[in-house]
Write a protein that holds these residues in place. Structure first.
Motif, PDB file in Angstrom:
ATOM      1  N   ASP A   9       0.839  -1.196   0.000  1.00 16.07           N
ATOM      2  CA  ASP A   9       0.000   0.000   0.000  1.00 16.07           C
ATOM      3  C   ASP A   9       0.881   1.256   0.000  1.00 16.07           C
ATOM      4  O   ASP A   9       1.665   1.466   0.922  1.00 16.07           O
ATOM      5  N   PRO A  10       0.767   2.110  -1.036  1.00 12.82           N
ATOM      6  CA  PRO A  10       1.613   3.307  -1.113  1.00 12.82           C
ATOM      7  C   PRO A  10       1.324   4.324  -0.008  1.00 12.82           C
ATOM      8  O   PRO A  10       2.130   5.219   0.239  1.00 12.82           O
ATOM      9  N   LYS A  11       0.197   4.183   0.680  1.00 17.97           N
ATOM     10  CA  LYS A  11      -0.133   5.118   1.758  1.00 17.97           C
ATOM     11  C   LYS A  11       0.529   4.743   3.091  1.00 17.97           C
ATOM     12  O   LYS A  11       0.516   5.522   4.024  1.00 17.97           O
ATOM     13  N   VAL A  12       1.101   3.544   3.153  1.00 20.41           N
ATOM     14  CA  VAL A  12       1.744   3.071   4.378  1.00 20.41           C
ATOM     15  C   VAL A  12       3.174   3.615   4.421  1.00 20.41           C
ATOM     16  O   VAL A  12       3.931   3.487   3.459  1.00 20.41           O
ATOM     17  N   TYR A  13       3.530   4.215   5.551  1.00 21.33           N
ATOM     18  CA  TYR A  13       4.889   4.726   5.743  1.00 21.33           C
ATOM     19  C   TYR A  13       5.803   3.558   6.099  1.00 21.33           C
ATOM     20  O   TYR A  13       5.568   2.849   7.073  1.00 21.33           O
ATOM     21  N   LYS A  14       6.817   3.337   5.270  1.00 23.02           N
ATOM     22  CA  LYS A  14       7.750   2.226   5.482  1.00 23.02           C
ATOM     23  C   LYS A  14       9.136   2.813   5.707  1.00 23.02           C
ATOM     24  O   LYS A  14       9.655   3.543   4.867  1.00 23.02           O
ATOM     25  N   VAL A  15       9.730   2.487   6.852  1.00 23.42           N
ATOM     26  CA  VAL A  15      11.043   3.028   7.176  1.00 23.42           C
ATOM     27  C   VAL A  15      11.922   1.947   7.802  1.00 23.42           C
ATOM     28  O   VAL A  15      11.426   1.089   8.528  1.00 23.42           O
ATOM     29  N   ALA A  16      13.205   1.992   7.469  1.00 22.60           N
ATOM     30  CA  ALA A  16      14.191   1.100   8.072  1.00 22.60           C
ATOM     31  C   ALA A  16      15.303   1.963   8.652  1.00 22.60           C
ATOM     32  O   ALA A  16      15.721   2.937   8.034  1.00 22.60           O
ATOM     33  N   PHE A  17      15.752   1.618   9.841  1.00 20.84           N
ATOM     34  CA  PHE A  17      16.881   2.304  10.473  1.00 20.84           C
ATOM     35  C   PHE A  17      18.057   1.336  10.486  1.00 20.84           C
ATOM     36  O   PHE A  17      17.916   0.197  10.938  1.00 20.84           O
ATOM     37  N   VAL A  18      19.173   1.791   9.979  1.00 24.65           N
ATOM     38  CA  VAL A  18      20.377   0.973   9.930  1.00 24.65           C
ATOM     39  C   VAL A  18      21.458   1.705  10.714  1.00 24.65           C
ATOM     40  O   VAL A  18      21.743   2.869  10.439  1.00 24.65           O
ATOM     41  N   ALA A  19      22.044   1.028  11.690  1.00 20.61           N
ATOM     42  CA  ALA A  19      23.084   1.650  12.517  1.00 20.61           C
ATOM     43  C   ALA A  19      24.333   0.779  12.510  1.00 20.61           C
ATOM     44  O   ALA A  19      24.253  -0.445  12.396  1.00 20.61           O
ATOM     45  N   GLY A  20      25.475   1.439  12.603  1.00 19.75           N
ATOM     46  CA  GLY A  20      26.722   0.692  12.673  1.00 19.75           C
ATOM     47  C   GLY A  20      27.917   1.613  12.814  1.00 19.75           C
ATOM     48  O   GLY A  20      27.796   2.830  12.740  1.00 19.75           O
ATOM     49  N   ASN A  21      29.082   0.999  12.992  1.00 18.94           N
ATOM     50  CA  ASN A  21      30.293   1.790  13.156  1.00 18.94           C
ATOM     51  C   ASN A  21      31.423   1.324  12.245  1.00 18.94           C
ATOM     52  O   ASN A  21      32.560   1.705  12.409  1.00 18.94           O
ATOM     53  N   GLU A  22      31.091   0.478  11.291  1.00 20.31           N
ATOM     54  CA  GLU A  22      32.085  -0.015  10.344  1.00 20.31           C
ATOM     55  C   GLU A  22      31.646   0.329   8.927  1.00 20.31           C
ATOM     56  O   GLU A  22      30.640   0.996   8.723  1.00 20.31           O
ATOM     57  N   ASN A  23      32.367  -0.157   7.959  1.00 20.66           N
ATOM     58  CA  ASN A  23      32.076   0.098   6.560  1.00 20.66           C
ATOM     59  C   ASN A  23      30.653  -0.362   6.222  1.00 20.66           C
ATOM     60  O   ASN A  23      30.226  -1.440   6.642  1.00 20.66           O
TER      61      ASN A  23
END
Length: 73
Positions: A9-23
């Protein structure tokens, strides 16, 4: 991201958070494949780089990944 179910559904907000300290470029999935998958599903990806700006290769990779999908760095 392939093993997660995302709403089509294009009305759904989809988000991913990616965290790290390397390449950012590590693991089994290539950087370009990841970006294309994220874009095809209209997912917003925000990154949190926890490393040093003194390591430009690492820092720039995270910044590039985020800007490739219009996320926040």
């Amino acid at each position: 991201l392939g093993h997660l179910e995302w709403s089509p559904d294009p009305k759904v907000y989809k988000v991913a958070f990616v965290a790290g300290n390397e390449n950012f470029h590590q693991g089994r999935v290539s950087f370009s494949d990841l970006i294309e998958d994220i874009k095809s599903k209209s997912i917003t990806m925000n990154t949190l780089y926890c490393g040093s700006e003194q390591k430009p290769g690492d820092f720039d990779g995270w910044k590039t990944a985020t800007s490739s999908v219009n996320g926040l760095f």
